[in-house]
Design a protein around this motif. Sequence first.
Motif, PDB file in Angstrom:
ATOM      1  N   SER A 160       1.117  -0.995   0.011  1.00  0.00           N
ATOM      2  CA  SER A 160      -0.051   0.026   0.047  1.00  0.00           C
ATOM      3  C   SER A 160       0.960   1.443   0.124  1.00  0.00           C
ATOM      4  CB  SER A 160      -1.037   0.103   1.187  1.00  0.00           C
ATOM      5  OG  SER A 160      -1.715  -0.974   1.291  1.00  0.00           O
ATOM      6  N   LEU A 161       0.795   2.113  -1.064  1.00  0.00           N
ATOM      7  CA  LEU A 161       1.785   3.105  -1.160  1.00  0.00           C
ATOM      8  C   LEU A 161       0.759   4.520  -1.129  1.00  0.00           C
ATOM      9  CD1 LEU A 161       3.652   1.867  -4.122  1.00  0.00           C
ATOM     10  CD2 LEU A 161       4.465   1.827  -1.606  1.00  0.00           C
ATOM     11  N   SER A 162       1.435   5.611  -0.509  1.00  0.00           N
ATOM     12  CA  SER A 162       0.827   6.856  -0.374  1.00  0.00           C
ATOM     13  C   SER A 162       0.308   7.485  -1.639  1.00  0.00           C
ATOM     14  CB  SER A 162       1.430   7.832   0.273  1.00  0.00           C
ATOM     15  OG  SER A 162       3.004   8.241  -0.311  1.00  0.00           O
ATOM     16  N   THR A 163      -0.676   8.380  -1.967  1.00  0.00           N
ATOM     17  CA  THR A 163      -1.025   9.033  -3.015  1.00  0.00           C
ATOM     18  C   THR A 163      -0.798  10.512  -2.625  1.00  0.00           C
ATOM     19  OG1 THR A 163      -3.370   8.729  -2.603  1.00  0.00           O
ATOM     20  CG2 THR A 163      -2.167   7.216  -4.114  1.00  0.00           C
ATOM     21  N   TYR A 164      -1.200  11.469  -3.427  1.00  0.00           N
ATOM     22  CA  TYR A 164      -1.145  12.888  -3.015  1.00  0.00           C
ATOM     23  C   TYR A 164      -2.430  13.183  -2.165  1.00  0.00           C
ATOM     24  CZ  TYR A 164      -1.581  18.011  -3.949  1.00  0.00           C
ATOM     25  OH  TYR A 164      -1.561  19.280  -3.616  1.00  0.00           O
ATOM     26  N   GLU A 165      -3.713  12.492  -2.076  1.00  0.00           N
ATOM     27  CA  GLU A 165      -4.637  12.702  -1.144  1.00  0.00           C
ATOM     28  C   GLU A 165      -4.591  12.205  -0.110  1.00  0.00           C
ATOM     29  OE1 GLU A 165      -5.154  12.020  -4.529  1.00  0.00           O
ATOM     30  OE2 GLU A 165      -5.867  13.802  -5.370  1.00  0.00           O
ATOM     31  N   TYR A 166      -3.933  11.129  -0.001  1.00  0.00           N
ATOM     32  CA  TYR A 166      -3.972   9.975   1.449  1.00  0.00           C
ATOM     33  C   TYR A 166      -3.546  10.928   2.309  1.00  0.00           C
ATOM     34  CZ  TYR A 166      -2.675   6.815   4.755  1.00  0.00           C
ATOM     35  OH  TYR A 166      -2.700   5.797   5.543  1.00  0.00           O
ATOM     36  N   ALA A 167      -4.276  10.598   3.604  1.00  0.00           N
ATOM     37  CA  ALA A 167      -4.255  11.197   4.881  1.00  0.00           C
ATOM     38  C   ALA A 167      -3.978  12.736   4.936  1.00  0.00           C
ATOM     39  CB  ALA A 167      -2.780  10.772   5.367  1.00  0.00           C
ATOM     40  N   GLN A 168      -4.702  13.469   3.889  1.00  0.00           N
ATOM     41  CA  GLN A 168      -4.796  14.923   3.655  1.00  0.00           C
ATOM     42  C   GLN A 168      -3.359  15.550   3.440  1.00  0.00           C
ATOM     43  OE1 GLN A 168      -6.783  13.545   6.331  1.00  0.00           O
ATOM     44  NE2 GLN A 168      -8.294  13.532   4.809  1.00  0.00           N
ATOM     45  N   GLY A 169      -2.799  14.745   2.744  1.00  0.00           N
ATOM     46  CA  GLY A 169      -1.242  15.057   2.193  1.00  0.00           C
ATOM     47  C   GLY A 169      -0.273  14.937   3.226  1.00  0.00           C
ATOM     48  N   ALA A 170      -0.414  14.254   4.278  1.00  0.00           N
ATOM     49  CA  ALA A 170       0.766  14.114   5.101  1.00  0.00           C
ATOM     50  C   ALA A 170       1.740  13.408   4.601  1.00  0.00           C
ATOM     51  CB  ALA A 170       0.119  13.323   6.494  1.00  0.00           C
ATOM     52  N   TYR A 171       1.652  12.347   3.648  1.00  0.00           N
ATOM     53  CA  TYR A 171       2.544  11.664   3.068  1.00  0.00           C
ATOM     54  C   TYR A 171       2.533  11.806   1.580  1.00  0.00           C
ATOM     55  CZ  TYR A 171       1.905   9.218   7.658  1.00  0.00           C
ATOM     56  OH  TYR A 171       1.791   9.092   8.801  1.00  0.00           O
ATOM     57  N   LYS A 172       2.513  12.942   0.988  1.00  0.00           N
ATOM     58  CA  LYS A 172       2.411  13.273  -0.362  1.00  0.00           C
ATOM     59  C   LYS A 172       3.551  12.606  -0.852  1.00  0.00           C
ATOM     60  CE  LYS A 172      -0.207  17.410  -0.329  1.00  0.00           C
ATOM     61  NZ  LYS A 172      -0.446  18.761  -0.459  1.00  0.00           N
ATOM     62  N   PRO A 173       3.505  11.971  -1.874  1.00  0.00           N
ATOM     63  CA  PRO A 173       4.713  11.459  -2.972  1.00  0.00           C
ATOM     64  C   PRO A 173       5.417  12.800  -3.575  1.00  0.00           C
ATOM     65  CG  PRO A 173       2.900  10.474  -3.465  1.00  0.00           C
ATOM     66  CD  PRO A 173       2.584  11.496  -2.612  1.00  0.00           C
ATOM     67  N   TYR A 174       6.614  12.905  -3.596  1.00  0.00           N
ATOM     68  CA  TYR A 174       7.182  14.320  -4.258  1.00  0.00           C
ATOM     69  C   TYR A 174       8.519  14.016  -4.994  1.00  0.00           C
ATOM     70  CZ  TYR A 174      10.110  14.116   0.033  1.00  0.00           C
ATOM     71  OH  TYR A 174      11.235  13.851   0.887  1.00  0.00           O
ATOM     72  N   LEU A 175       9.002  14.872  -5.809  1.00  0.00           N
ATOM     73  CA  LEU A 175      10.310  14.602  -6.419  1.00  0.00           C
ATOM     74  C   LEU A 175      11.098  15.645  -5.751  1.00  0.00           C
ATOM     75  CD1 LEU A 175       9.665  14.654 -10.203  1.00  0.00           C
ATOM     76  CD2 LEU A 175      10.458  12.677  -8.823  1.00  0.00           C
ATOM     77  N   GLU A 176      12.313  15.391  -5.459  1.00  0.00           N
ATOM     78  CA  GLU A 176      13.172  16.255  -5.019  1.00  0.00           C
ATOM     79  C   GLU A 176      14.627  16.387  -5.972  1.00  0.00           C
ATOM     80  OE1 GLU A 176      16.215  16.513  -1.049  1.00  0.00           O
ATOM     81  OE2 GLU A 176      15.479  14.548  -1.918  1.00  0.00           O
ATOM     82  N   ILE A 177      14.751  17.705  -6.327  1.00  0.00           N
ATOM     83  CA  ILE A 177      15.928  17.948  -7.145  1.00  0.00           C
ATOM     84  C   ILE A 177      17.406  17.716  -6.685  1.00  0.00           C
ATOM     85  CG2 ILE A 177      17.022  19.619  -8.659  1.00  0.00           C
ATOM     86  CD1 ILE A 177      14.476  21.053  -9.046  1.00  0.00           C
ATOM     87  N   GLN A 178      18.303  16.944  -7.370  1.00  0.00           N
ATOM     88  CA  GLN A 178      19.511  16.643  -6.567  1.00  0.00           C
ATOM     89  C   GLN A 178      20.496  17.759  -6.905  1.00  0.00           C
ATOM     90  OE1 GLN A 178      20.577  12.629  -7.873  1.00  0.00           O
ATOM     91  NE2 GLN A 178      19.054  11.925  -6.415  1.00  0.00           N
TER      92      GLN A 178
END
Length: 178
Positions: A160-178
């Motif tokens: 089970s993986l987080s999505t943008y809406e899951y838990a009102q955004g507490a675990y939003k998937p994101y990209l980070e620029i290196q």
Amino acid sequence: GSDDGGVVALTDMLPETPFGVTNGGSDQPFMVGLFTSGGGDNLTGRGIYRFDISGYENKNFTFHVKCIGKHGNPGKLEIYLTNDSGSLEISPTNMSDVSEIWNLIKTGEKIDSVTPSPGQWISISIPSSSVESKVTDSGYITIMLKLENEELNSNQDYYSLSTYEYAQGAYKPYLEIQ
């Protein structure tokens, strides 16, 4: 919201006929792997994450997504950069041919494979050389997640993986620029 979610196919019809649904915008974690529908059908799910990287400037990224749970023995999770899937349908009502999205994996580039741990973040480095060939003219990239072995003889092996809406955004998937 319609950029996170996935595609789910009836397992018994795979690999020839990916028949199922795409689903985006849910406030529940998305299941990647093998599971059963409420009606008892065996399903295989793949996760989809789309990101707008307009203004991309030849940089490496790190993709972050939270593993909310692990059920059964799903094994390794593969991460692909694919051609863009477009926005996902929100609250689908009918199953249909999902081969267009399901088969994006065939032209995708495998970035890595990992064994997620429940409650932990997954972090995957994505090299700029991979991004260049997959970013669309409108500035989107699509990341698709699937089990390394989707042919397990099971219907209860999934992450089970987080999505943008899951838990009102507490675990939003994101990209980070290196």
